[in-house]
Enzyme design. Structure first.
Site, short mmCIF file in Angstrom:
data_model
loop_
_atom_site.label_atom_id
_atom_site.label_comp_id
_atom_site.label_asym_id
_atom_site.label_seq_id
_atom_site.Cartn_x
_atom_site.Cartn_y
_atom_site.Cartn_z
N GLY A 42 0.85 -1.19 0.00
CA GLY A 42 0.00 0.00 0.00
C GLY A 42 0.88 1.24 0.00
O GLY A 42 2.05 1.19 -0.40
N LEU A 43 0.33 2.36 0.45
CA LEU A 43 1.11 3.60 0.41
C LEU A 43 2.43 3.45 1.16
O LEU A 43 3.48 3.83 0.67
CB LEU A 43 0.30 4.74 1.00
CG LEU A 43 -0.83 5.25 0.11
CD1 LEU A 43 -1.56 6.38 0.81
CD2 LEU A 43 -0.30 5.72 -1.23
N ALA A 44 2.39 2.89 2.37
CA ALA A 44 3.62 2.77 3.15
C ALA A 44 4.58 1.78 2.49
O ALA A 44 5.77 2.08 2.31
CB ALA A 44 3.29 2.35 4.58
N SER A 284 -16.84 9.80 1.76
CA SER A 284 -15.73 10.63 2.24
C SER A 284 -16.17 11.72 3.20
O SER A 284 -17.20 12.37 3.02
CB SER A 284 -15.03 11.29 1.06
OG SER A 284 -14.17 12.29 1.54
N ARG A 337 -13.88 12.98 13.67
CA ARG A 337 -14.71 11.80 13.40
C ARG A 337 -15.31 11.17 14.65
O ARG A 337 -16.46 10.75 14.64
CB ARG A 337 -13.85 10.76 12.68
CG ARG A 337 -13.50 11.22 11.30
CD ARG A 337 -12.53 10.30 10.61
NE ARG A 337 -12.32 10.77 9.24
CZ ARG A 337 -11.50 10.19 8.38
NH1 ARG A 337 -10.80 9.13 8.74
NH2 ARG A 337 -11.38 10.67 7.18
N ARG A 442 -7.82 9.46 14.70
CA ARG A 442 -7.10 10.02 13.56
C ARG A 442 -7.96 11.07 12.87
O ARG A 442 -9.15 10.87 12.67
CB ARG A 442 -6.75 8.91 12.57
CG ARG A 442 -6.02 9.42 11.35
CD ARG A 442 -5.59 8.29 10.43
NE ARG A 442 -6.70 7.58 9.82
CZ ARG A 442 -7.45 8.08 8.83
NH1 ARG A 442 -7.21 9.28 8.35
NH2 ARG A 442 -8.43 7.36 8.34
#
Lengths: 644, 252
Positions: A42-44, A284, A337, A442
């Protein structure tokens, strides 16, 4: 073992620079003598694998999907934060740092979070240089939008597909290194254990998901970039394949698991429609920029909506409760959130929810469409509106969306120090799989930022220090530890295949999900958690006696794959409950009903709980040992979070 | 419950890449119109597992229409009857009670069947590896706002970049051509200033790799565009052809 986070000394703004200078370097000619294993793309993972290969290390990268481009980062919609201050609205590295620490309810490390904010600006530069087509203004410069928990616009985006575009950027960098021969890519390969030799991680065991072959791979360092564990709840916004197995098996080999109970329940998801449901779909958070959240003021009106006697448009303006705007006038619909989710649950628990089940609130775009026009709204959110209509068969341009919170992200993960190394030397953990930067909650658009920060700009520096220290001598894969780990994995597979029970893996997974959602979800009590503990233990015992796993090892066997993952989720569930029990305060996404302010907000107990809870595996059927890493705040003052 | 459907499925079953496959018929009863197509298959599989039979294997992951992992040719159409929709986002309300649904894998030489409905699409990765990138390393890049890009160009690049790499274009094409997929990536970079330095070398390398993988040529039937779940336009193919010819001209 005493936990040493290795946060550098000195003023906050100088820590990372100073540390980079203090880290040892590997000289360019020696880098090719080192093998680095990267699990997850993934991104990481993709950014780390590409960046390390560019430096000259030999990288072996692994993913369970058929291509690295499928990793679940691809599904991130809204955007990525960076302290560029392009809109001239008062942003700075310090403000991004402050918002993130506060947003995480003061349960993350100052040093890590400041570094994250600092490198955020480099990420945007990097992605643009790769050809990531971010949204732009008519003048040709980059556009920004605002996101929850911030009063500045610092979120860069590519329609509602930001994760896709960033991942494809990292994937392209990875592809370049594969073509150059610096990365060897193993697709459809699942990591099933880590090999520890002389107290250091020196390899992994994988299963080839096509042939069933179990293989050993050696490396000087192992990087786990394997994402979060939200699927412990069965229903979540995660991909079907997202799992905890790599991190969990590493945990059982000595890597501490930190803050497992910190889970993020995202406020804007499409509500559950029935028992057949296999996953939940996120809308989103960026929608909260232009959508207004409301429910009727009275129970009576809500009941009529639930029965279908009234429609949303029949409810007069004066009869609507825009509860977020009412309770939090300064942040309004853009509260973080955890706050938005808890409030949605609260109004639904009061009976004021909408939709057939009463477990939904409205997210209404009528005002925005009136103000900006439908084309402008479509340009911003078109793909999200389409997705909503696809799933619900309702047109959100005409009727308000119905949304309800769903499990989305896990802030907990493997414990890592400032260098992203776990408590097992040589084993690193990046991205969502680690615990490091988001505290107990987060903020939106920060996951992409952290994944790429870890992969592009942190690990290339920190892993070098470890490698320089251990030296470039080849790793000896003929050591008995490799064969032993492989035999254990094969034994476990054999056991699973021998269970000729009566209940399917999905049935166990669904049961686990119900227990976790009921007792370890949006709000938690000591009593409920105690109950959950017993229920999960029973479930685990039953699983190992009565689960059905069909087929053989030497073939594509999705039944076997799922069984191994669910077995690990069950064990993780027990640890999450223990962690939630231990933390008898409320903070961020972890809400203990026993600990709330008179207004019903999360009440922290900083004297008792300003620490990271890092759990050490002690053996099957043994309680895990708790290690505490004190959180030290030198720059921010701990206050009751307020978004009023 | 009212509105539930009873369906007949004819599903392609194939043990592995070397064993011949065949259609097997299954009943899918009491299917709710709110289920996604893959959730309907989950229900069928749950029954099969209960009977200790091998479940129907299919690729899927995000179930949000973005990862590109799901596939399936449904009643002859890649991703089924609904336009601009992946299989995972297709809902059973697109079908009616007593329907017979034929489910096959992607059919193309360059996508060999792995098992049942699962195919090997690694040829797509190899095409990307041949040149689908801008050769910049991490670090040392200019500020993100240093090069302004017209919004029109950026939006156009984004439309091309939105390809999810599922392979429906190949499955839809009578020639099993991958040109829509390849041209989408070539276009994205040909449009953006960051892609200019390697513009022609990239087009050439990717096209050559595409040919090497055994994908067919384009005969302009536009089936790819019609079936693309992300509505990638065939104008990308025109642009790719232009890029490729220019590459050859520059060389000669």
């Amino acid at each position: 073992m005493k936990l040493d986070a290795k946060i550098p000394e000195g003023p906050l703004a100088e820590k990372w620079n100073k540390h980079k200078f203090d880290l040892k370097l590997v000289n360019p000619a020696n880098k090719r003598k080192y093998d680095v294993i990267v699990v997850g793309t993934g991104l990481a993972g993709a950014s780390a694998a590409a960046s390390l290969a560019e430096l000259g290390y030999n990288v072996k990268a692994f993913c369970f999907q058929d291509s690295p481009r499928r990793a679940h980062s691809i599904a991130a919609q809204g955007g990525i934060n960076a302290a560029k201050n392009y809109p001239n609205d008062g942003d700075s590295v310090y403000r991004l740092f402050y918002d993130t620490i506060k947003g995480g309810d003061y349960r993350s490390r100052e040093g890590n979070v400041y570094r994250l904010a600092e490198v955020s600006v480099n990420i945007i530069d990097q992605c643009v240089a790769q050809g990531v087509p971010f949204a732009r203004e008519y003048g040709g410069l980059l556009d920004n939008r605002s996101f929850g928990g911030a009063q500045v616009s610092r979120t860069f985006y590519a329609k509602g597909q930001t994760g896709q575009q960033l991942l494809l950027g990292a994937y392209s960098a990875l592809n370049r290194q594969i073509e150059l021969g610096k990365v060897k890519m193993y697709t459809r390969s699942e990591m099933l254990d880590v090999v520890v030799v002389d107290g250091k991680a020196q390899g992994i065991i994988t299963r080839n998901l096509i042939t069933g072959q179990v293989d050993t791979h050696s490396g000087h360092a192992v990087l786990l970039c394997t994402g979060g564990y939200g699927n412990v709840f069965y229903l979540s916004t995660n991909a079907m394949g997202s799992n905890v197995t790599a991190a969990w098996r590493a945990h059982k080999k000595g890597a501490y698991f930190a803050n497992p109970c910190y889970t993020q329940i995202h406020p804007t998801c499409i509500p559950v429609t029935g028992d057949h449901q296999s996953k939940l779909t996120l809308m989103s958070e960026s929608l909260r920029n232009d959508g207004r959240v409301w429910v009727p003021k009275t129970l009576e009106l809500s009941q009529k909506l639930q029965k279908g006697e009234l429609k949303a448009k029949d409810i007069k303006e004066a009869d609507r409760d825009y509860y977020l705007e009412r309770k939090y006038p300064s942040f309004g619909n853009l509260v973080p959130r955890d706050v938005a989710s808890r409030n949605a649950k609260q109004v639904c628990d009061e009976g004021r929810g909408v939709g057939k089940s009463g477990l939904a609130v409205y997210l209404d775009f009528a005002d925005s469409i009136g103000r900006l026009g439908q084309p402008a709204v479509a340009a911003k959110y078109g793909n999200l509106f389409d997705m909503y209509q696809q799933i619900t068969d309702e047109n959100p341009y005409e009727v308000p969306m119905r949304i309800y919170p769903a499990v989305h992200y896990t802030m907990g993960g493997l414990w890592v120090d400032y260098n992203l190394m776990t408590s097992l030397p040589g084993l690193y953990c990046l991205g969502e799989a680690n615990f490091s930067d988001h505290g107990a909650n987060r903020l939106g658009a920060s996951a992409l930022m952290q994944g790429l920060a870890d992969g592009y700009f942190v690990i290339p520096y920190t892993v070098g220090d470890y490698l320089a220290n251990i030296g470039p001598a080849p790793i000896d894969a003929s050591r008995p530890e490799f064969a032993k780990a492989k035999a254990e994995v094969e034994e476990k597979i054999k056991t699973l295949l021998s269970l000729n029970g009566t209940r399917t893996v999905d049935e166990y997974h669904r049961d686990l999900g119900h227990i976790m959602w009921e007792y370890c979800g949006m709000s938690r009590t000591a009593e409920g958690l105690q109950k959950a503990k017993g229920l999960i233990a029973d479930l685990r015992n039953s699983f190992w006696k009565d689960v059905i796993v069909v087929g053989e090892n030497e073939e594509v066997n999705q039944s076997l794959e799922k069984a191994g993952r669910v077995a690990d989720f069950i064990e993780l569930g027990e640890l999450m409950v223990d962690d939630a029990l231990n933390r008898s305060e409320s903070c961020g996404g972890h809400f203990r009903e026993e600990s709330q302010t008179p207004e019903g907000e999360a009440l922290r107990k900083d004297d008792e709980f300003a620490y990271v809870a890092a759990w050490e595996f002690k053996g099957i059927n043994m309680p895990e040992a708790l290690h505490k890493e004190e959180l030290i705040f030198e720059n921010v003052k701990l206050t009751q979070r307020s978004y009023k | 419950m009212s509105g539930h459907m009873n369906l007949t499925l004819k599903v392609w079953r194939q043990k592995n890449s070397t064993t011949p496959g065949k259609f097997v018929t299954y009943k899918a009863d009491e299917i709710s119109p709110d289920m996604s197509f893959l959730e309907m298959l989950d229900v069928v599989n749950e029954d099969l597992v209960k009977k200790k039979e091998d479940p129907i294997h299919f690729d899927h992951d995000c179930r949000e229409g973005i990862c590109g992992m799901c596939s399936l040719v449904i009643n002859g159409e890649p991703h089924g009857p609904k336009r601009a929709t992946t299989t995972c986002q297709l809902h059973m309300r697109s079908f009616s009670d007593k329907d017979t649904i034929v489910i096959e894998p992607w059919r193309a030489t360059a996508f060999p069947v792995v098992k049942d409905l699962v195919t090997n699409r690694s040829s797509f990765d190899r095409i990307q590896q041949a040149g689908g990138y801008v050769s910049v390393g991490t670090g040392g890049v200019p500020d993100a706002n240093e090069i302004p890009i017209s919004k029109v160009i950026a939006d156009e690049a984004m439309s091309s970049a939105t390809c999810i790499g599922c392979g429906a274009c190949v499955a839809a094409c009578k020639n099993a051509s991958a040109m829509l997929f390849v041209s989408a990536k070539i276009s994205q970079f040909a449009l953006l200033p960051q892609g200019q330095p390697e513009r022609y070398a990239r087009a050439e390398a990717m096209v050559l790799q595409m040919d090497e993988e055994g994908f067919g040529g384009c005969t302009n039937t536009y089936a790819c565009e019609a079936q693309c779940p992300k509505e990638i336009k065939v104008t990308n193919i025109a642009r790719m052809n232009r890029e490729f010819f220019n590459a050859e001209l520059i060389k000669s």
